[in-house]
Design a protein around this motif. Structure first.
Motif, PDB file in Angstrom:
ATOM      1  N   GLY A 129       0.849  -1.242  -0.151  1.00 41.75           N
ATOM      2  CA  GLY A 129      -0.101   0.136   0.144  1.00 41.75           C
ATOM      3  C   GLY A 129       0.841   1.288   0.019  1.00 41.75           C
ATOM      4  O   GLY A 129       0.477   2.160  -0.682  1.00 41.75           O
ATOM      5  N   LYS A 130       2.079   1.183   0.614  1.00 41.51           N
ATOM      6  CA  LYS A 130       2.819   2.436   0.850  1.00 41.51           C
ATOM      7  C   LYS A 130       3.370   2.886  -0.506  1.00 41.51           C
ATOM      8  O   LYS A 130       3.484   3.816  -0.833  1.00 41.51           O
ATOM      9  N   ARG A 132       2.313   1.921  -3.462  1.00 43.61           N
ATOM     10  CA  ARG A 132       1.135   2.397  -4.445  1.00 43.61           C
ATOM     11  C   ARG A 132       1.041   3.950  -4.081  1.00 43.61           C
ATOM     12  O   ARG A 132       0.654   4.596  -4.923  1.00 43.61           O
ATOM     13  N   LYS A 133       0.838   4.302  -2.785  1.00 44.83           N
ATOM     14  CA  LYS A 133       0.731   5.791  -2.352  1.00 44.83           C
ATOM     15  C   LYS A 133       1.884   6.554  -2.765  1.00 44.83           C
ATOM     16  O   LYS A 133       1.839   7.725  -3.008  1.00 44.83           O
ATOM     17  N   SER A 134       3.090   6.080  -3.218  1.00 47.49           N
ATOM     18  CA  SER A 134       4.283   6.615  -3.564  1.00 47.49           C
ATOM     19  C   SER A 134       4.336   6.832  -4.879  1.00 47.49           C
ATOM     20  O   SER A 134       5.374   6.981  -5.637  1.00 47.49           O
ATOM     21  N   LYS A 135       3.195   6.649  -5.823  1.00 48.40           N
ATOM     22  CA  LYS A 135       2.858   6.742  -7.096  1.00 48.40           C
ATOM     23  C   LYS A 135       3.681   5.643  -7.982  1.00 48.40           C
ATOM     24  O   LYS A 135       3.811   5.775  -9.336  1.00 48.40           O
ATOM     25  N   ASP A 137       3.407   2.314  -9.916  1.00 47.54           N
ATOM     26  CA  ASP A 137       2.300   1.505 -10.532  1.00 47.54           C
ATOM     27  C   ASP A 137       2.582  -0.088 -10.358  1.00 47.54           C
ATOM     28  O   ASP A 137       3.625  -0.426  -9.841  1.00 47.54           O
ATOM     29  N   THR A 138       1.517  -0.663 -10.631  1.00 48.82           N
ATOM     30  CA  THR A 138       1.411  -2.250 -10.738  1.00 48.82           C
ATOM     31  C   THR A 138       2.476  -2.860 -11.140  1.00 48.82           C
ATOM     32  O   THR A 138       3.379  -3.766 -10.715  1.00 48.82           O
ATOM     33  N   SER A 156      -2.679  -4.990  -3.278  1.00 45.67           N
ATOM     34  CA  SER A 156      -3.222  -3.755  -3.397  1.00 45.67           C
ATOM     35  C   SER A 156      -4.432  -3.455  -2.772  1.00 45.67           C
ATOM     36  O   SER A 156      -4.846  -2.650  -2.165  1.00 45.67           O
ATOM     37  N   ALA A 159      -4.590  -3.852   0.716  1.00 46.22           N
ATOM     38  CA  ALA A 159      -3.875  -2.605   1.400  1.00 46.22           C
ATOM     39  C   ALA A 159      -4.925  -1.543   1.538  1.00 46.22           C
ATOM     40  O   ALA A 159      -4.862  -0.699   2.578  1.00 46.22           O
ATOM     41  N   GLY A 160      -6.054  -1.713   0.748  1.00 45.78           N
ATOM     42  CA  GLY A 160      -7.048  -0.631   1.024  1.00 45.78           C
ATOM     43  C   GLY A 160      -8.199  -1.030   1.912  1.00 45.78           C
ATOM     44  O   GLY A 160      -9.144  -0.255   2.130  1.00 45.78           O
TER      45      GLY A 160
END
Length: 663
Positions: A129-130, A132-135, A137-138, A156, A159-160
């Motif tokens: 999750g972190k 993904r929050k750092s932009k 991508d998958t 992911s 993670a939500g």
């Protein structure tokens, strides 16, 4: 001068060792364990990100490889997978920590396995999750870790989850499977509530599964077998696959599925109507017999006559052959002859079980195995000699021996109800409030309540066909009026409920049994209690615009006229009632009360609701639609009684034409 610090014994020397020089040491705690199922994914991770955690090795002895692995067996097995696949060479440099001393080797063998804290899956989920929050991508995360992109998407999604859900997972209060179930719930507040239940130790698997599957229509729906994926997709039907691959694909357009299934069954309905049957469409099996028809009797083959037994067994064989012909067939194909042949064979079997009776109605329901299943019902049968005898003696179970007649004794007019443009919720709310208003007025008229109650008892005990719940305004079963969890309206049914609660308290303090307590009441008190009890049993609510209860409306109009009912004397439209109206409908209410105002057209919906409520309160006004004025009489309609509406909420009824019935 401070003496130089000595190098502690057992400190390893980091080196890059060729893969071909490595072997698992016999003293490795897991030396003899086989490769597990996750080695392939570890190999992909190493190929993409190299060996992140070095292997712990010692120098090899005589007849051993140059370096023996004390800790890192799985990493070595993964590297050998890559070597066998030709993706790396034998001299691939592997990062290792070399322990030369006996003490260091013992520590590397034991402590690396015993003292290392395993990484919890919840921590992995949070880490993803972190990222993904750092932009990131998958594809980038999957490439860096050597994971499949699908696996990163799944992590992911987890993670939500709400923080409480991740906490419950880390503490072992929920399993990873339950966490995936929670991830399918999009409402974060609901996730939090369920996670708190798990943290408190009360969450059960079936509760979570029931919540996730509520309102879910998937490819296992019995209607989908007859419709098929191609036909569903051809008109824009959408399908969504489960991200975690655990649940069947979801059909996002259930209304489309319903319409397609009905279209597919039209040919069957037409064919059965041509045979003189009334055809109903049901959501599933298990409905009771439609009014005017009867369930088929239990078939006792041994008790049949020889001729009837032969006909019944022959019909059974025809049904078996029809089933065999349909087995393995593509139910979604355009051809429907096989299914129609099965229904007709089942109809003949049902008729054979009656020994002289006739089949009058059928309910068609979806079925995953054959597409459509049929439940048949018989016409009422009255022996002519019994009917003649009852007519002569007047001993037929009711007035003039008329029980068993095909048409009810109680006739009623059809109400002229304007439902154009009205949603089901709007119509239900309107009839709900109107019912509550009539409850309030009837409670103040004991003599009318007594009349209504006696009329209801008369229908039950003396007349035929007029005492069903859908055909009556007063419910003799003494169930209090409710609309789900909707609270009482204080000025209407709330006032009646308050009166009954006061009587309940008086009864409890008396120490008497109910009959003795009521017997001790003054006559006027008894009549007031009678009015309140009859009033609170009223139910004239209609849940859908397609389920107009004409007979109940006729009774409500008669009760309202006797009471001089006027809902506006107790209540005027409030915000909760007006909220189900559209802006157009709200403007129509203003016109009806002669309070039109051009400024109202510029208001937002919530502002317009308040405006209409205030205008109604100032005029002590309620919509005419909330009254039960009768707009028709029996003379305005044909002599034939109105069609029964009792099953309209759950069944769609189609009936044969006069020509088909004659045939």
């Amino acid at each position: 001068m401070t003496p130089a610090a000595e190098t502690p014994a057992g400190v390893p020397n980091t080196q890059f060792v060729p893969l071909c020089d490595l072997e698992i040491a016999p003293e490795n705690l897991r030396a003899k364990e086989p490769a597990d199922d996750e080695i392939d994914r570890l190999a992909e991770t190493i190929f993409k990100a190299d060996v992140v955690v070095p292997l712990c090795v010692r120098p090899g002895a005589r007849k051993e490889r140059p370096f023996m692995v004390l800790d890192g067996r799985r990493r070595l097995l993964a590297l050998r997978k890559l070597l066998a696949a030709g993706r790396i060479e034998q001299d691939w440099p592997v990062k290792c920590e070399v322990f030369s001393t006996r003490e260091g080797q013992a520590a590397a063998t034991i402590l690396t396995a015993a003292e290392r804290t395993p990484v919890h899956i919840a921590d992995v989920i949070v880490a993803i999750g972190k990222l993904r929050k750092s932009k990131m991508d998958t594809a980038a995360i999957a490439g860096a870790l050597g994971y499949d992109e699908l696996e990163i998407k799944r992590l992911s999604a987890l993670a939500g989850l709400h923080a409480k859900a991740l906490k419950a997972l880390r503490l072992g209060k929920i399993t990873l499977k339950q966490a995936r179930q929670l991830a399918r719930i999009t409402d974060a507040d609901e996730q939090a509530d369920i996670a708190q239940t798990a943290l408190d130790g009360y969450l059960q698997d079936y509760q979570l599964a029931a919540r996730v599957e509520r309102g879910r229509t998937d490819v296992n729906d019995p209607r989908f077998a007859l419709v098929g994926p191609q036909r569903y997709a051809a008109i824009g039907g959408r399908v969504e696959s489960d991200l975690f691959g655990e649940l069947p694909d979801v059909l996002l357009d259930p209304d489309t599925l319903t319409e397609l299934w009905r279209q597919r069954t039209e040919a069957l309905v037409t064919a059965l109507q041509a045979e003189g049957l009334f055809v109903f469409i049901g959501q599933s099996r298990g409905y009771r017999a439609p009014d005017g028809f009867f369930n088929l009797p239990y078939v006792h083959v041994a008790g049949m006559s020889e001729t009837a037994r032969g006909a019944y067994k022959e019909a059974q064989q025809v049904v078996r052959e029809a089933h065999e012909a349909l087995a393995g067939a593509d139910l979604a194909a355009d051809e429907m002859e096989g299914l129609l042949a099965l229904l007709q064979a089942e109809r003949q079997l049902a008729a054979a079980s009656l020994e002289g009776g006739t089949i009058g109605a059928v309910i068609l329901s979806p079925d995953a195995e054959v597409g459509v299943v049929a439940s048949f019902f018989s016409n009422p049968v009255i022996a002519q000699d019994e009917a003649d005898e009852e007519a002569e003696t007047g001993d037929g179970g009711g007035l003039d021996g008329r029980y068993g007649r095909g048409r009810p004794d109680v006739e009623f007019p059809k109400a002229a109800v304007d439902v154009e443009g009205a949603s089901h919720v709007f119509h239900e709310t309107r009839t709900d409030v109107a019912t509550r208003g009539l409850i309030r007025d009837l409670a103040d008229n004991p003599s009318v309540a007594l009349t209504a109650l006696l009329a209801q008892l008369f229908k039950h005990l003396a007349l035929h066909g007029g005492a069903s719940a859908e055909a009556s305004a007063v419910t003799v079963s003494a169930s209090g009026y409710r609309r789900g969890q909707t609270p009482a309206i204080p000025a209407l049914d709330g006032e009646v409920r308050a009166r009954l609660e006061a009587r309940r308290e008086a009864y409890k303090t008396s120490g008497l049994r109910p009959i003795a307590w009521i017997e001790g009441l003054a006559h006027g008190e008894k009549m007031a209690l009678l009015a309140e009890l009859v009033a609170i049993s009223l139910d004239v609510r209609e849940a859908r615009t397609s389920s107009i209860r004409h007979a109940a409306r006729a009774e409500a109009a008669e009760i309202a006229e006797l009471c001089g009912s006027d809902i506006a004397s107790h209540w005027t439209p409030d915000a909760s009632y007006l909220a189900v109206h559209s802006k157009k409908q709200l403007m129509a209410l203003l016109e009806e009360m002669d309070a039109s105002d051009d400024r109202a057209r510029t208001l937002r919906k919530d502002e317009l609701v308040c405006f209409v409520a205030q205008a109604a309160a100032e005029q002590q006004w309620a919509p005419s639609a909330l009254s039960w004025e009768s707009h028709a009489s029996l003379e305005d309609y044909a002599e034939e009684p109105a069609a029964d509406e009792e099953l309209s909420e759950v069944l769609e009824v189609t009936q044969p034409s006069e020509g088909q019935l004659a045939a």
